[in-house]
Motif scaffolding. Structure first.
Motif, PDB file in Angstrom:
ATOM      1  N   LEU A   1       0.836  -1.201   0.000  1.00  0.00           N
ATOM      2  CA  LEU A   1       0.000   0.000   0.000  1.00  0.00           C
ATOM      3  C   LEU A   1       0.870   1.251   0.000  1.00  0.00           C
ATOM      4  O   LEU A   1       1.831   1.336   0.749  1.00  0.00           O
ATOM      5  N   ARG A   2       0.518   2.215  -0.821  1.00  0.00           N
ATOM      6  CA  ARG A   2       1.269   3.472  -0.905  1.00  0.00           C
ATOM      7  C   ARG A   2       0.465   4.589  -0.249  1.00  0.00           C
ATOM      8  O   ARG A   2       0.303   5.667  -0.794  1.00  0.00           O
ATOM      9  N   TRP A   3      -0.085   4.301   0.930  1.00  0.00           N
ATOM     10  CA  TRP A   3      -0.913   5.254   1.649  1.00  0.00           C
ATOM     11  C   TRP A   3      -0.108   5.956   2.738  1.00  0.00           C
ATOM     12  O   TRP A   3       0.730   5.355   3.397  1.00  0.00           O
ATOM     13  N   VAL A   4      -0.387   7.243   2.907  1.00  0.00           N
ATOM     14  CA  VAL A   4       0.272   8.051   3.930  1.00  0.00           C
ATOM     15  C   VAL A   4      -0.784   8.909   4.625  1.00  0.00           C
ATOM     16  O   VAL A   4      -1.861   9.140   4.078  1.00  0.00           O
ATOM     17  N   CYS A   5      -0.453   9.395   5.805  1.00  0.00           N
ATOM     18  CA  CYS A   5      -1.346  10.330   6.491  1.00  0.00           C
ATOM     19  C   CYS A   5      -1.354  11.633   5.713  1.00  0.00           C
ATOM     20  O   CYS A   5      -0.292  12.197   5.415  1.00  0.00           O
ATOM     21  N   GLY A   6      -2.534  12.115   5.368  1.00  0.00           N
ATOM     22  CA  GLY A   6      -2.671  13.362   4.601  1.00  0.00           C
ATOM     23  C   GLY A   6      -2.696  14.596   5.480  1.00  0.00           C
ATOM     24  O   GLY A   6      -3.094  15.653   5.030  1.00  0.00           O
ATOM     25  N   LYS A   7      -2.300  14.490   6.719  1.00  0.00           N
ATOM     26  CA  LYS A   7      -2.210  15.544   7.726  1.00  0.00           C
ATOM     27  C   LYS A   7      -3.573  15.889   8.306  1.00  0.00           C
ATOM     28  O   LYS A   7      -4.549  16.027   7.607  1.00  0.00           O
ATOM     29  N   HIS A   8      -3.596  16.046   9.615  1.00  0.00           N
ATOM     30  CA  HIS A   8      -4.839  16.349  10.354  1.00  0.00           C
ATOM     31  C   HIS A   8      -4.977  17.820  10.589  1.00  0.00           C
ATOM     32  O   HIS A   8      -4.063  18.555  10.691  1.00  0.00           O
TER      33      HIS A   8
END
Length: 104
Positions: free
Chosen positions: A97-104
């Motif tokens: 998976l190439r998922w990252v946190c998109g910032k909160h």
């Protein structure tokens, strides 16, 4: 989020840390640049494939065709990847998976 967690519908959403194990609800895919959608109490049918998500994201009405109700699970998907999760999982264990946190 650091580390980034995925989890079932019973896992709380929010900013994940080592002491506060919350699932990230602001995931973004670095491969297709889509927001990762999550659906509580659903899993993806095994017949799902790349073209299904490529053609139907993010339209829930079309995605429902391959969603199966499962209490406690959570279905995740962007336009190029998808995953059904039951329990708290560190995103680093999901190497493909190439998922990252998109910032909160």
């Amino acid at each position: 989020c650091c580390p980034v967690y995925l989890g079932g519908s019973s896992s709380p959403n929010g900013i994940g840390t080592n002491t506060s194990k919350r699932t990230c609800d602001r995931l973004r895919c670095t491969a297709c640049d889509f927001h990762v959608s999550l659906f509580n109490d659903y899993i993806w049918d095994q017949s799902c494939d790349y073209l299904f998500f490529r053609n139907n994201m993010p339209e829930l009405s079309k995605l429902r065709a391959k969603m199966i109700k499962k209490k406690g699970a959570r279905a995740y998907a962007c336009q190029c990847s998808w995953r059904s999760i039951d329990e708290l999982t560190d995103l680093q264990t999901e190497q493909q998976l190439r998922w990252v946190c998109g910032k909160h």
